[in-house]
Design a protein around this motif. Structure first.
Motif, PDB file in Angstrom:
ATOM      1  N   PRO A 172       0.662  -1.167  -0.124  1.00 50.01           N
ATOM      2  CA  PRO A 172       0.445   0.144  -0.459  1.00 50.01           C
ATOM      3  C   PRO A 172       0.925   1.460  -0.112  1.00 50.01           C
ATOM      4  N   ILE A 173       0.333   2.510  -0.958  1.00 53.43           N
ATOM      5  CA  ILE A 173       1.323   3.201  -0.724  1.00 53.43           C
ATOM      6  C   ILE A 173       0.187   4.991   0.214  1.00 53.43           C
ATOM      7  N   THR A 174       0.653   5.151   0.663  1.00 52.36           N
ATOM      8  CA  THR A 174       0.032   6.818   0.944  1.00 52.36           C
ATOM      9  C   THR A 174       1.018   8.379   1.100  1.00 52.36           C
ATOM     10  N   PHE A 175       0.862   8.946   0.127  1.00 48.22           N
ATOM     11  CA  PHE A 175       2.347  10.365  -0.541  1.00 48.22           C
ATOM     12  C   PHE A 175       1.401  11.158  -0.441  1.00 48.22           C
ATOM     13  N   GLY A 176       2.441  11.886  -0.082  1.00 49.69           N
ATOM     14  CA  GLY A 176       1.793  13.484   0.637  1.00 49.69           C
ATOM     15  C   GLY A 176       1.968  15.020  -0.561  1.00 49.69           C
ATOM     16  N   ILE A 177       1.015  15.434  -1.221  1.00 44.37           N
ATOM     17  CA  ILE A 177       1.776  16.334  -2.247  1.00 44.37           C
ATOM     18  C   ILE A 177       1.497  17.659  -1.929  1.00 44.37           C
ATOM     19  N   SER A 178       2.339  18.534  -1.880  1.00 49.85           N
ATOM     20  CA  SER A 178       2.973  19.308  -1.785  1.00 49.85           C
ATOM     21  C   SER A 178       4.230  19.648  -1.597  1.00 49.85           C
ATOM     22  N   PHE A 179       4.967  20.926  -1.386  1.00 50.42           N
ATOM     23  CA  PHE A 179       6.673  20.634  -1.314  1.00 50.42           C
ATOM     24  C   PHE A 179       6.232  20.830   0.658  1.00 50.42           C
ATOM     25  N   THR A 180       6.984  19.817   0.595  1.00 47.15           N
ATOM     26  CA  THR A 180       6.785  19.671   2.306  1.00 47.15           C
ATOM     27  C   THR A 180       7.318  21.563   2.898  1.00 47.15           C
ATOM     28  N   ASN A 181       7.745  22.261   2.273  1.00 46.62           N
ATOM     29  CA  ASN A 181       8.693  23.608   2.728  1.00 46.62           C
ATOM     30  C   ASN A 181       7.564  24.237   1.904  1.00 46.62           C
ATOM     31  N   THR A 182       6.680  24.959   2.817  1.00 48.73           N
ATOM     32  CA  THR A 182       5.062  25.255   2.330  1.00 48.73           C
ATOM     33  C   THR A 182       5.304  26.848   1.010  1.00 48.73           C
ATOM     34  N   PRO A 183       6.488  27.177   2.071  1.00 49.53           N
ATOM     35  CA  PRO A 183       6.147  28.193   1.073  1.00 49.53           C
ATOM     36  C   PRO A 183       6.836  27.884  -0.569  1.00 49.53           C
ATOM     37  N   MET A 184       7.067  27.273  -0.823  1.00 49.53           N
ATOM     38  CA  MET A 184       7.364  26.940  -2.613  1.00 49.53           C
ATOM     39  C   MET A 184       6.039  26.069  -3.110  1.00 49.53           C
ATOM     40  N   ASN A 185       5.118  26.321  -2.436  1.00 46.07           N
ATOM     41  CA  ASN A 185       4.234  25.876  -3.310  1.00 46.07           C
ATOM     42  C   ASN A 185       3.125  26.903  -3.975  1.00 46.07           C
ATOM     43  N   HIS A 186       3.684  27.541  -4.991  1.00 46.31           N
ATOM     44  CA  HIS A 186       3.261  28.858  -5.678  1.00 46.31           C
ATOM     45  C   HIS A 186       3.440  28.908  -7.395  1.00 46.31           C
ATOM     46  N   ALA A 187       2.701  29.070  -8.022  1.00 46.45           N
ATOM     47  CA  ALA A 187       3.264  29.049  -9.666  1.00 46.45           C
ATOM     48  C   ALA A 187       2.643  30.314  -9.965  1.00 46.45           C
ATOM     49  N   ARG A 188       3.062  30.493 -10.928  1.00 43.10           N
ATOM     50  CA  ARG A 188       1.574  31.957 -11.949  1.00 43.10           C
ATOM     51  C   ARG A 188       2.240  31.059 -13.735  1.00 43.10           C
ATOM     52  N   ALA A 189       1.337  31.943 -14.294  1.00 46.03           N
ATOM     53  CA  ALA A 189       1.014  31.148 -16.200  1.00 46.03           C
ATOM     54  C   ALA A 189       1.130  32.751 -16.177  1.00 46.03           C
ATOM     55  N   LEU A 190       1.282  33.485 -17.496  1.00 41.20           N
ATOM     56  CA  LEU A 190       1.136  33.693 -18.183  1.00 41.20           C
ATOM     57  C   LEU A 190       0.342  33.747 -19.602  1.00 41.20           C
ATOM     58  N   VAL A 191      -0.952  33.961 -20.186  1.00 46.92           N
ATOM     59  CA  VAL A 191      -1.141  33.707 -20.973  1.00 46.92           C
ATOM     60  C   VAL A 191      -1.833  34.399 -22.321  1.00 46.92           C
ATOM     61  N   HIS A 192      -0.804  34.412 -22.903  1.00 40.61           N
ATOM     62  CA  HIS A 192      -1.455  35.613 -24.570  1.00 40.61           C
ATOM     63  C   HIS A 192      -2.459  34.695 -25.195  1.00 40.61           C
ATOM     64  N   VAL A 193      -3.696  35.293 -25.345  1.00 37.70           N
ATOM     65  CA  VAL A 193      -4.936  34.906 -26.531  1.00 37.70           C
ATOM     66  C   VAL A 193      -4.424  35.660 -28.149  1.00 37.70           C
ATOM     67  N   TYR A 194      -3.799  35.929 -28.707  1.00 35.55           N
ATOM     68  CA  TYR A 194      -3.311  36.504 -30.176  1.00 35.55           C
ATOM     69  C   TYR A 194      -4.845  36.655 -30.865  1.00 35.55           C
ATOM     70  N   LEU A 195      -4.878  37.622 -32.294  1.00 37.87           N
ATOM     71  CA  LEU A 195      -4.807  38.485 -32.591  1.00 37.87           C
ATOM     72  C   LEU A 195      -6.056  36.441 -33.103  1.00 37.87           C
ATOM     73  N   ASP A 196      -5.481  36.142 -34.179  1.00 39.77           N
ATOM     74  CA  ASP A 196      -6.281  34.587 -34.302  1.00 39.77           C
ATOM     75  C   ASP A 196      -6.958  34.324 -33.671  1.00 39.77           C
ATOM     76  N   GLY A 197      -7.095  34.263 -32.902  1.00 42.66           N
ATOM     77  CA  GLY A 197      -7.150  33.125 -31.818  1.00 42.66           C
ATOM     78  C   GLY A 197      -6.496  31.712 -31.307  1.00 42.66           C
ATOM     79  N   SER A 198      -4.887  31.790 -32.069  1.00 40.90           N
ATOM     80  CA  SER A 198      -4.479  31.386 -31.296  1.00 40.90           C
ATOM     81  C   SER A 198      -4.110  31.593 -30.352  1.00 40.90           C
TER      82      SER A 198
END
Ligand code: MTE
Ligand code: HPA
Ligand code: MOS
Length: 774
Positions: free
Chosen positions: A450-476
């Motif tokens: 059996p397995i049980t595995f915790g999800i998150s960086f155990t160092n709490t401050p590391m649990n963040h991310a950003r995304a930069l999304v562009h929709v271009y003029l032609d819809g791509s």
């Protein structure tokens, strides 16, 4: 398979739309992979005049550098320059958690393979030739290669850490059975197909661009800035994809990128540095070997009442990620079991091996191997099967982990019981018994894991991310995040997210390279959390853009926002297709001067951990599962095959079933390899003996299990996971631990006098000796 429940929230509508994409999705990288078109560091078109670097490293594991003569190497035609610590304008320091690791050795060397200098020449061939001409005189000092020796000599990385729950001392007194023992698990070579490497190109105004095969572009950027003594904004790190990382490029991609940047800085020329396989094997750290001791106490009815363990981690010559890995060993020391009284301690021991580092599971597997060993030992002494002990101690809803988190939405029993019934455990066990009765030279063994595995960086401050999304003029659409594609399929998952939100085909979406100028200050792609963190940020950015687009559509079509939906590249009003297409909507939005770019930030909610108390709620959620492993041992030769591995796994609600299955299969093979055949060997002088693929065996097509079946457990999923699709990268590696115990059971069936040992890997040599031990 998964059942879809219908309700009428917007979320579930989105989910319904996306199910068709989910089922048919392939890893989008597979198209360029099979054509040989995928670009790795070594495939970049290099600039004219590019120099090539080769690292000169220590030929001894510990000693004082008395003298180095570079003159012959420098005189070689085509050698441009040799860089040492003296050429570092900033700090000669690359330690990530603890500043205890120089980029280049100064007057002492601490491991065999420790970088001393970088030779830069017109070609790699010349640089390699020059390396052989360097003469070095080292006054040797005593070498420590094992954690136990280090402990005896008081050689540590940092202070030990302990987790505790209840009162184990008191609880042992009340136990019907108490057993003590020792275990060993060896290291593991990552063997990513693409070796470590980087390409540095000078830009104008002293800026440098580095293409690196790294899981952690920000760590590379930050460390280069620190070593060169320049500001971070002068350094741009770009990652296309990795030919595998497996944790080996979370921290240890950094030095090579720094060296390439350093040479480029001085020469104002492009510099390429790629380790060949031998150099990579010798110079880089691996999974940490652990020497551990345990004490387990059980009641008459096999409940584990108390558990104590001390883990001696062989950290190598510098901290690297060892403290974080040590911490995860404590988090997973009781695996899938509820133990009311626990005391676990981990000691990071400083030795003269290359600094050991992250490897899929990040210390978790090492911790789990010990409690599984303790259970096997107890079972053997009491005269029951391990599974009887495992079964009565499985985690339940609202049980407390030793670190204080309360277990919620627990699937430990569910996956266990499902595995038993779906795969008909009784029949499997009967088959093994009957086979063993009928055969004397071949024996079968079976084990549950059996397995049980915790999800998150155990160092709490590391649990963040950003995304930069562009929709271009032609819809791509173009998406930038911190996610590094290393074969795990995270880019495909992010395409699916955008495709779901905008209801456009995958072909309209591009995942950009991972680049520090587009998405900054990022955590590495690790902890199995890449898709959750970067995917959630992507989802947020896309949803914000969607809202804007829908508002424009509602104004244009003169209907209310609530009645509008995007479907198959058209605007739908109350489920009826309008004339307004996706591309027209995008143009109209642009004409209205509404932004078609969005940048979103996600930080995992709810998690926290107090290191002064060693208590908290460090994980967003846990991943559960149960594997049944069956092996057949050839008792004349000691060789073995794994007949089958049958798994019930907790994917949550998988958003990409093919990719996730691939992750389970790959991790399983890697876990079995670690436990049964991959044998890292250093001699007493600290020289790596398993330094080639002829002396280091990893699972190949012939040694992977003959049959693998993975059934998803049916659950409601977890909202902390991206689109309820749980992290899958690391947890299944730990199913491989079952392989060790399956082999042990087969050996016991042949040789009743066999004294159980817990010393992984269980290589064919060890199996053979155990079969005939008296
Ligand atoms: N799968 C492939 N093909 N290649 C890899 O390098 N790394 C593993 C796992 N699966 C790896 C892989 C490790 S160590 C981790 S932490 C996760 O993928 C990282 O990716 P994820 O966070 O997207 O799961
Ligand atoms: N897992 C993987 N990598 C990490 C972690 C973790 O918990 N913490 C820091 N790096
Ligand atoms: Mo994985 S060991 O967290 O890179």
């Amino acid at each position: 398979m998964h059942k879809q429940k219908s309700n009428n929230t917007l979320d579930s509508k989105l989910e319904a739309v996306s199910m068709s994409i989910k089922q048919s999705i392939k890893n989008m990288d597979s198209f360029t992979h099979v054509r040989g078109e995928s670009v790795y560091v070594d495939d970049i078109n290099i600039k004219q005049g590019t120099f090539h670097g080769v690292v000169f490293d220590s030929p001894k594991a510990h000693g004082k550098i008395k003298h180095i003569d570079y003159s012959k190497a420098e005189a070689l035609e085509g050698v441009e320059r040799i860089f040492t610590y003296k050429d570092i304008p900033g700090a000669n320091q690359i330690g990530g958690i603890i500043p205890d690791e120089p980029l280049f050795a100064e007057d002492e060397v601490h491991f065999w393979g420790m970088p001393i200098a970088l030779i830069v020449a017109k070609s790699e061939f010349i640089a390699r030739k020059a390396r052989a001409l360097i003469e070095i005189d080292i006054e040797e000092l005593p070498v420590i290669t094992t954690a136990k020796e280090a402990k005896a000599k008081g050689s540590f990385i940092n202070a030990p850490r302990s987790f505790s729950l209840g009162d184990s001392k008191k609880a042992f007194a009340a136990c019907a059975y108490v057993f003590k023992g020792e275990t060993f698990s060896n290291g593991q070579e990552h063997l990513y197909i693409e070796t470590q490497g980087a390409y540095a190109e000078p830009q104008e105004n002293g800026n440098i661009k580095i293409t690196s095969s790294t899981q952690g572009p920000t760590a590379v950027q930050k460390t280069i800035a620190q070593v060169l003594g320049v500001a971070m904004h002068k350094i741009e790190v770009d990652v296309t994809r990795l030919g595998g990382g497996f944790g080996g490029k979370e921290d240890q991609a950094t030095p090579w990128a720094v060296m390439a940047a350093l040479a480029s800085y001085h020469l104002n020329q492009s510099v390429k540095l790629i380790l060949n396989r031998h150099d990579d094997l010798r110079m880089t750290g691996k999974r940490h070997p652990y020497e551990s001791s345990y004490k387990i106490g059980l009641s008459k009815d096999l409940k584990i009442l108390a558990y104590e363990a001390e883990f001696l981690q062989n950290s190598g010559a510098a901290a690297d990620l060892s403290p974080a890995i040590a911490e995860r060993t404590l988090f997973h020391a009781t695996n899938s079991y509820y133990v009311p009284n626990v005391k676990t301690t981990v000691i990071s021991c400083k030795t003269n091996l290359p600094p050991n580092t992250a490897f899929r599971g990040f210390g978790g597997p090492q911790g789990m191997f010990v409690i599984e060993s303790a259970i096997a030992r107890a079972a053997s002494e009491i005269g029951v099967s391990s599974r009887q002990i495992q079964e009565v101690n499985l985690l339940d809803e609202n049980d407390t982990f030793s670190y204080g988190q309360i277990a919620k939405k627990v699937e430990a029993k569910n996956t266990w019981n499902s595995a038993k019934s779906i795969f008909n455990l009784e029949t499997l066990e009967r088959n093994v018994k009957e086979f063993n009765e009928a055969n004397s030279t071949f024996k079968k063994g079976l084990a549950l894991m059996p397995i049980t595995f915790g999800i998150s960086f155990t160092n709490t401050p590391m649990n963040h991310a950003r995304a930069l999304v562009h929709v271009y003029l032609d819809g791509s659409i173009g998406i930038s995040t911190a996610a590094v594609e290393m074969g795990q399929g995270v880019n495909t998952k992010m395409m699916q997210i955008a495709s779901d939100v905008f209801s456009v085909p995958i072909e309209k979406i591009k995942i950009e390279t991972t680049n520090t100028t587009r998405v900054a200050n990022t955590s590495p792609s690790a902890a199995s959390s890449t898709a959750d963190l970067n995917g959630k940020a992507t989802l947020m950015a896309c949803n914000t853009l969607l809202e804007r687009l829908v508002k424009v559509a509602s104004e244009d079509l003169n209907v209310s926002v609530e009645d509008i939906k995007l479907k198959a590249e058209f605007v739908y009003i109350n489920e009826k297709k309008s004339e307004l297409s996706w591309t027209d909507l995008v143009s109209k939005t642009m004409l209205k001067r509404v932004a078609l770019t969005e940048n979103a930030h996600y930080a995992t909610p709810e998690i926290h951990f107090d290191k002064t108390k060693e208590k908290g709620h460090p994980f967003a959620y846990h991943v559960y599962g149960t594997a049944i492993i069956t092996t057949t041992v050839d008792c004349t030769r000691g060789t073995y095959e794994f007949d089958s591995v049958k798994i019930v796994h907790d994917y949550g609600k998988s958003m990409s079933e093919g990719i996730d299955l691939g992750q389970v299969e790959g991790a399983l093979a890697q876990g079995i390899g670690w436990m049964t055949m991959e044998e890292i060997a250093y001699n007493d002088e600290g020289r790596l003996l398993s330094n080639a693929l002829s002396t280091y065996k990893i699972p190949d097509i012939f040694s992977v299990p003959k049959y693998v079946e993975v059934i998803p457990v049916e659950t409601d999923g977890n909202d902390m996971a991206i689109l309820k699709s749980k992290a899958v990268g690391e947890p299944p590696l730990m199913y491989g631990i079952g392989a060790y115990f399956a082999l042990q059971n087969a050996i016991k069936a042949f040789n009743t006098k066999h004294q159980l040992k817990f010393h992984a890997p269980m290589t064919p040599e060890k199996v053979l000796m155990s079969l005939y031990e008296k």
